[in-house]
Design a protein around this motif. Structure first.
Motif, PDB file in Angstrom:
ATOM      1  N   GLU A 203       2.552  -2.841 -39.831  1.00  0.00           N
ATOM      2  CA  GLU A 203       1.304  -1.842 -39.605  1.00  0.00           C
ATOM      3  C   GLU A 203       0.973  -1.669 -38.285  1.00  0.00           C
ATOM      4  O   GLU A 203       1.646  -1.861 -37.135  1.00  0.00           O
ATOM      5  N   LEU A 204       0.049  -0.823 -38.341  1.00  0.00           N
ATOM      6  CA  LEU A 204      -0.375  -0.230 -36.987  1.00  0.00           C
ATOM      7  C   LEU A 204      -1.549  -1.529 -36.078  1.00  0.00           C
ATOM      8  O   LEU A 204      -2.361  -1.800 -37.029  1.00  0.00           O
ATOM      9  N   ILE A 205      -0.947  -1.992 -35.020  1.00  0.00           N
ATOM     10  CA  ILE A 205      -1.783  -3.086 -34.534  1.00  0.00           C
ATOM     11  C   ILE A 205      -2.695  -2.674 -33.330  1.00  0.00           C
ATOM     12  O   ILE A 205      -3.744  -3.535 -33.060  1.00  0.00           O
ATOM     13  N   ALA A 206      -2.621  -1.522 -32.938  1.00  0.00           N
ATOM     14  CA  ALA A 206      -3.364  -1.154 -31.832  1.00  0.00           C
ATOM     15  C   ALA A 206      -3.079   0.288 -31.702  1.00  0.00           C
ATOM     16  O   ALA A 206      -2.163   0.925 -31.766  1.00  0.00           O
ATOM     17  N   ARG A 207      -4.269   0.882 -30.993  1.00  0.00           N
ATOM     18  CA  ARG A 207      -4.189   2.505 -30.881  1.00  0.00           C
ATOM     19  C   ARG A 207      -5.083   2.531 -29.546  1.00  0.00           C
ATOM     20  O   ARG A 207      -6.191   2.354 -29.133  1.00  0.00           O
ATOM     21  N   LEU A 208      -4.124   2.918 -28.536  1.00  0.00           N
ATOM     22  CA  LEU A 208      -4.760   2.871 -26.977  1.00  0.00           C
ATOM     23  C   LEU A 208      -4.825   4.459 -26.606  1.00  0.00           C
ATOM     24  O   LEU A 208      -3.893   4.988 -26.542  1.00  0.00           O
ATOM     25  N   PRO A 209      -6.049   4.675 -26.114  1.00  0.00           N
ATOM     26  CA  PRO A 209      -6.144   6.023 -25.509  1.00  0.00           C
ATOM     27  C   PRO A 209      -5.489   6.281 -24.314  1.00  0.00           C
ATOM     28  O   PRO A 209      -4.947   5.441 -23.607  1.00  0.00           O
ATOM     29  N   ILE A 210      -5.401   7.206 -24.101  1.00  0.00           N
ATOM     30  CA  ILE A 210      -5.162   7.982 -22.559  1.00  0.00           C
ATOM     31  C   ILE A 210      -6.349   7.807 -21.533  1.00  0.00           C
ATOM     32  O   ILE A 210      -7.182   8.299 -21.782  1.00  0.00           O
ATOM     33  N   ILE A 211      -5.782   6.982 -20.510  1.00  0.00           N
ATOM     34  CA  ILE A 211      -6.946   6.877 -19.289  1.00  0.00           C
ATOM     35  C   ILE A 211      -6.328   7.189 -18.145  1.00  0.00           C
ATOM     36  O   ILE A 211      -5.429   6.638 -18.015  1.00  0.00           O
ATOM     37  N   ALA A 212      -6.731   7.838 -17.354  1.00  0.00           N
ATOM     38  CA  ALA A 212      -6.292   8.221 -16.076  1.00  0.00           C
ATOM     39  C   ALA A 212      -6.288   7.089 -15.122  1.00  0.00           C
ATOM     40  O   ALA A 212      -7.344   6.257 -15.232  1.00  0.00           O
ATOM     41  N   PRO A 213      -5.173   6.788 -14.355  1.00  0.00           N
ATOM     42  CA  PRO A 213      -5.247   5.637 -13.497  1.00  0.00           C
ATOM     43  C   PRO A 213      -6.212   5.986 -12.394  1.00  0.00           C
ATOM     44  O   PRO A 213      -6.611   6.926 -11.929  1.00  0.00           O
ATOM     45  N   ASN A 214      -6.681   4.505 -11.834  1.00  0.00           N
ATOM     46  CA  ASN A 214      -7.590   4.636 -10.677  1.00  0.00           C
ATOM     47  C   ASN A 214      -6.503   4.616  -9.380  1.00  0.00           C
ATOM     48  O   ASN A 214      -5.921   3.754  -9.125  1.00  0.00           O
ATOM     49  N   GLU A 215      -6.514   5.623  -8.820  1.00  0.00           N
ATOM     50  CA  GLU A 215      -5.205   5.799  -7.556  1.00  0.00           C
ATOM     51  C   GLU A 215      -5.427   4.820  -6.772  1.00  0.00           C
ATOM     52  O   GLU A 215      -4.438   4.455  -5.968  1.00  0.00           O
ATOM     53  N   THR A 216      -6.703   4.467  -6.205  1.00  0.00           N
ATOM     54  CA  THR A 216      -6.932   3.455  -5.158  1.00  0.00           C
ATOM     55  C   THR A 216      -6.591   2.070  -5.499  1.00  0.00           C
ATOM     56  O   THR A 216      -6.788   1.316  -4.607  1.00  0.00           O
ATOM     57  N   ASP A 217      -6.311   1.948  -6.601  1.00  0.00           N
ATOM     58  CA  ASP A 217      -6.267   0.577  -7.282  1.00  0.00           C
ATOM     59  C   ASP A 217      -4.701  -0.255  -6.457  1.00  0.00           C
ATOM     60  O   ASP A 217      -3.893   0.664  -6.782  1.00  0.00           O
ATOM     61  N   PHE A 218      -4.820  -1.273  -6.518  1.00  0.00           N
ATOM     62  CA  PHE A 218      -3.546  -2.051  -6.054  1.00  0.00           C
ATOM     63  C   PHE A 218      -2.576  -2.233  -7.063  1.00  0.00           C
ATOM     64  O   PHE A 218      -1.296  -1.998  -6.813  1.00  0.00           O
ATOM     65  N   GLU A 219      -3.128  -2.291  -8.350  1.00  0.00           N
ATOM     66  CA  GLU A 219      -2.066  -2.302  -9.323  1.00  0.00           C
ATOM     67  C   GLU A 219      -2.624  -1.331 -10.478  1.00  0.00           C
ATOM     68  O   GLU A 219      -3.048  -1.783 -11.438  1.00  0.00           O
ATOM     69  N   ASP A 231     -10.094  -4.166 -22.456  1.00  0.00           N
ATOM     70  CA  ASP A 231     -10.678  -4.673 -23.898  1.00  0.00           C
ATOM     71  C   ASP A 231      -9.820  -4.448 -24.980  1.00  0.00           C
ATOM     72  O   ASP A 231      -9.510  -5.543 -25.879  1.00  0.00           O
ATOM     73  N   LYS A 232      -8.873  -3.205 -24.885  1.00  0.00           N
ATOM     74  CA  LYS A 232      -8.027  -3.146 -25.907  1.00  0.00           C
ATOM     75  C   LYS A 232      -6.854  -4.114 -26.075  1.00  0.00           C
ATOM     76  O   LYS A 232      -6.371  -4.385 -26.978  1.00  0.00           O
ATOM     77  N   TYR A 233      -6.539  -4.441 -24.729  1.00  0.00           N
ATOM     78  CA  TYR A 233      -5.219  -5.331 -24.500  1.00  0.00           C
ATOM     79  C   TYR A 233      -5.821  -6.716 -24.823  1.00  0.00           C
ATOM     80  O   TYR A 233      -4.981  -7.579 -25.493  1.00  0.00           O
TER      81      TYR A 233
END
Ligand SMILES: Nc1ncnc2c1ncn2[C@@H]1O[C@H](COP(=O)(O)OP(=O)(O)OP(=O)(O)O)[C@@H](O)[C@H]1O
Ligand SMILES: [Mg+2]
Length: 245
Positions: A203-219, A231-233
């Motif tokens: 079965e399909l257990i998750a559907r994850l949208p495309i989200i642009a990264p925050n470029e200033t984020d350390f990770e 929240d999805k994870y």
């Protein structure tokens, strides 16, 4: 030796988000209080160290390796062994040795979960990992595009032939919804993951949208509180934990 339940994040297809799913699922399970290891078995194309912004390597004691820790997760990756982002140029027999070393010569301690980030393709590394780590729970990552799910089907069949079981399909990059808009854009189409789930009897257990990264984020690849993917994870980790328990 490895203890705990093994979750193998697989796809066959490159670039669909296996490493991103592996790392974020590992972080979510760790935040739930689980003892988690993350093994990056993408020998030729390791990306976990850079995704988790890890610059130090593992230490060793009495010929055993002490894994690197980040987010409370114990991590091993080929990226820790190769210096200066140099390419890995090994052939078959060396691959088996390093896979064996990651499994048997690392002081892993007691674990609840071992997350395995698989390489793309169904070649030597995938075959060795499938054989050397038995009884895993497979997550197949695909985009909704039929070409992606078609390739993922091969990796799924290979795992099944090696007696691993399916945990489910994670559809990544499902759609893009601009912030403050209602419209969802299905950039990679629709339907491939449902087809894959029905072909493999899972079965399909998750559907994850495309989200642009925050470029200033350390990770930028590890989603933080406030990001919809965080929240999805969390939901995915709860589902996985319930399903394996
Ligand atoms: N939901 C998403 N939204 C936006 N970008 C994403 C998403 N999931 C993954 N990405 C990005 O897509 C790229 C590929 O992801 P990732 O490296 O996890 O794929 P992979 O399947 O592990 O690739 P490879 O086959 O090379 O190992 C990365 O730059 C990652 O940050
Ligand atoms: Mg990867």
């Amino acid at each position: 030796m490895l203890s705990g339940k093994v979750i193998s994040v697989n796809s066959g297809k490159g670039g669909v988000g296996k490493s991103t799913v592996s790392a974020n699922l590992a972080v979510s399970l760790s935040e739930m209080g689980k003892a988690v290891a993350l093994i990056d078995f993408d020998i030729y194309g390791s990306s976990i160290p850079s995704m988790m912004n890890i610059s130090n390597g593992p230490k060793s004691i009495n010929n055993k390796i002490i894994p690197v820790e980040s987010h409370g997760i114990k991590i091993m990756s080929m990226g820790f062994i190769v210096k200066n982002n140099d390419p890995v140029v090994w052939r078959g027999p060396m691959l088996g040795k390093v896979i064996n070393q990651f499994i048997n010569e690392v002081i892993w301690g007691d674990l609840d979960y071992v997350i395995i980030d698989m390489p793309p393709g169904t070649g030597d590394v995938a075959m060795d990992v499938n054989r050397m780590v038995p009884n895993s729970h497979q997550i197949l990552v695909t985009t909704p595009h039929p070409t992606s799910s078609h390739v993922a089907e091969r990796a799924g069949k290979m795992a099944f032939q090696n007696k691993h079981q399916f945990l489910g399909i994670v559809e990544n990059m499902s759609f893009f919804q601009p912030p403050d808009y209602d419209t969802k854009y299905y950039i990679f189409g629709k339907g491939g993951s449902e087809q894959l789930a029905s072909k493999l009897g899972t079965e399909l257990i998750a559907r994850l949208p495309i989200i642009a990264p925050n470029e200033t984020d350390f990770e930028p690849s590890i989603y933080k509180k406030g990001n919809l993917l965080y929240d999805k994870y969390k939901d995915l980790a709860t589902k996985v934990d319930d399903s394996i328990a």
